[in-house]
Design an enzyme around this catalytic site. Sequence first.
Site, PDB file in Angstrom:
ATOM      1  N   LYS A  52       6.646  73.960  34.685  1.00 54.31           N
ATOM      2  CA  LYS A  52       6.557  74.268  36.151  1.00 54.31           C
ATOM      3  C   LYS A  52       7.298  75.582  36.369  1.00 54.31           C
ATOM      4  CE  LYS A  52       5.218  69.762  37.613  1.00 54.31           C
ATOM      5  NZ  LYS A  52       5.595  68.386  38.192  1.00 54.31           N
ATOM      6  N   GLN A  96      10.561  65.747  41.201  1.00 55.92           N
ATOM      7  CA  GLN A  96       9.759  65.179  39.903  1.00 55.92           C
ATOM      8  C   GLN A  96       9.855  63.730  40.009  1.00 55.92           C
ATOM      9  OE1 GLN A  96       7.870  67.100  38.059  1.00 55.92           O
ATOM     10  NE2 GLN A  96       7.226  65.241  36.880  1.00 55.92           N
ATOM     11  N   ASP A 119       3.276  68.905  46.776  1.00 58.30           N
ATOM     12  CA  ASP A 119       2.542  67.781  45.705  1.00 58.30           C
ATOM     13  C   ASP A 119       1.638  67.178  46.628  1.00 58.30           C
ATOM     14  OD1 ASP A 119       3.560  67.398  43.219  1.00 58.30           O
ATOM     15  OD2 ASP A 119       5.501  66.704  43.893  1.00 58.30           O
TER      16      ASP A 119
HETATM   17  N1  GUN Z   1       5.284  62.953  37.759  1.00 54.24           N
HETATM   18  C1  GUN Z   1       4.280  62.829  37.346  1.00 54.24           C
HETATM   19  N2  GUN Z   1       3.131  63.835  37.825  1.00 54.24           N
HETATM   20  C2  GUN Z   1       3.707  64.270  39.071  1.00 54.24           C
HETATM   21  C3  GUN Z   1       3.472  64.991  40.020  1.00 54.24           C
HETATM   22  O1  GUN Z   1       2.402  65.742  40.123  1.00 54.24           O
HETATM   23  N3  GUN Z   1       4.515  65.580  40.794  1.00 54.24           N
HETATM   24  C4  GUN Z   1       5.806  64.998  40.874  1.00 54.24           C
HETATM   25  N4  GUN Z   1       6.472  65.294  41.811  1.00 54.24           N
HETATM   26  N5  GUN Z   1       6.171  64.017  39.896  1.00 54.24           N
HETATM   27  C5  GUN Z   1       5.163  63.908  38.876  1.00 54.24           C
END
Ligand code: GUN
Length: 285
Positions: A52, A96, A119
């Site tokens: 990311k 995350q 998100d």
């Molecule tokens: N963990 C697995 N996929 C995601 C996601 O799309 N966003 C976040 N914040 N955590 C994750």
Amino acid sequence: MGKIIDGKLISKAVKDDVARETAELKKSGITPGLAVIIVGENPASQIYVRNKQRACEEVGFESFKYELPEQTSQEELLELVNKLNKDDKVNGILCQLPLPGHIDESVVINNILPKKDVDAFHPENVGKIMIGDYSFLPCTPAGVMELIASTGVDIKGKECVVVGRSNIVGKPMAMLLLHKSGTVTICHSKTKDLKSECLRADILVAAVGVRKLITGDMVKEGAVLIDVGMNRDENGKLCGDIDFESCKDKASYITPVPGGVGPMTIAMLMRNTLTAAKEQNGIGK
Ligand code: GUN
């Protein structure tokens, strides 16, 4: 053999688009900023977070990374979230998941300002998706919609089967397909006859996290197969929820793992962060 949907290529087009718009935005002194929080040392999470950050660099965003130790308390994490909520340089906040067991994920999500919730996990954003009036879509389902769009297959009236009912993927995925007038079925671990449900699908999205669950005998000739799974097979190799080998000849289009949905999730996060930056500066919506 069905056509492979190249998520790397399609995600690059999305990121190029975001990068172009970001360059324009910077001319008026606005640089989108994304804060990424990771708590503990989950190896998969560390890879996702690194990817990311790399994407932020590629599109010209500022990124702020917060690596907190496993034993961080919920209060400490909420303090950081509140600080980021008030920071004008931060347009998007991503915490995350999964978080360590002693932290209540929903409390953390509920404390992220909805306008910075890139998100789209906050109940306010989830509710907006239900109604069809949203700024952000959750990144993985949004990425899947882009992949389906790339095939040129019209979702209207199609039998769409989503396998998995998570808040992150399955439920919003079903809603987005419904918004495009698909006839949507959601399957899960208690579904009585998964095979017969899947056999009806013109468009099948698998998001359960069970390796190679969907096999060739479960898919209709000519179906579009989208694999959100990211698992390890018996030899430790990455694989999805769909058994690629037995399904590829029946599908009209199929996503590979890796290189299908994964890169799209990050590209859509970049798009959401750009949208957040624009909206917070009174541009766009
Ligand atoms: N963990 C697995 N996929 C995601 C996601 O799309 N966003 C976040 N914040 N955590 C994750």
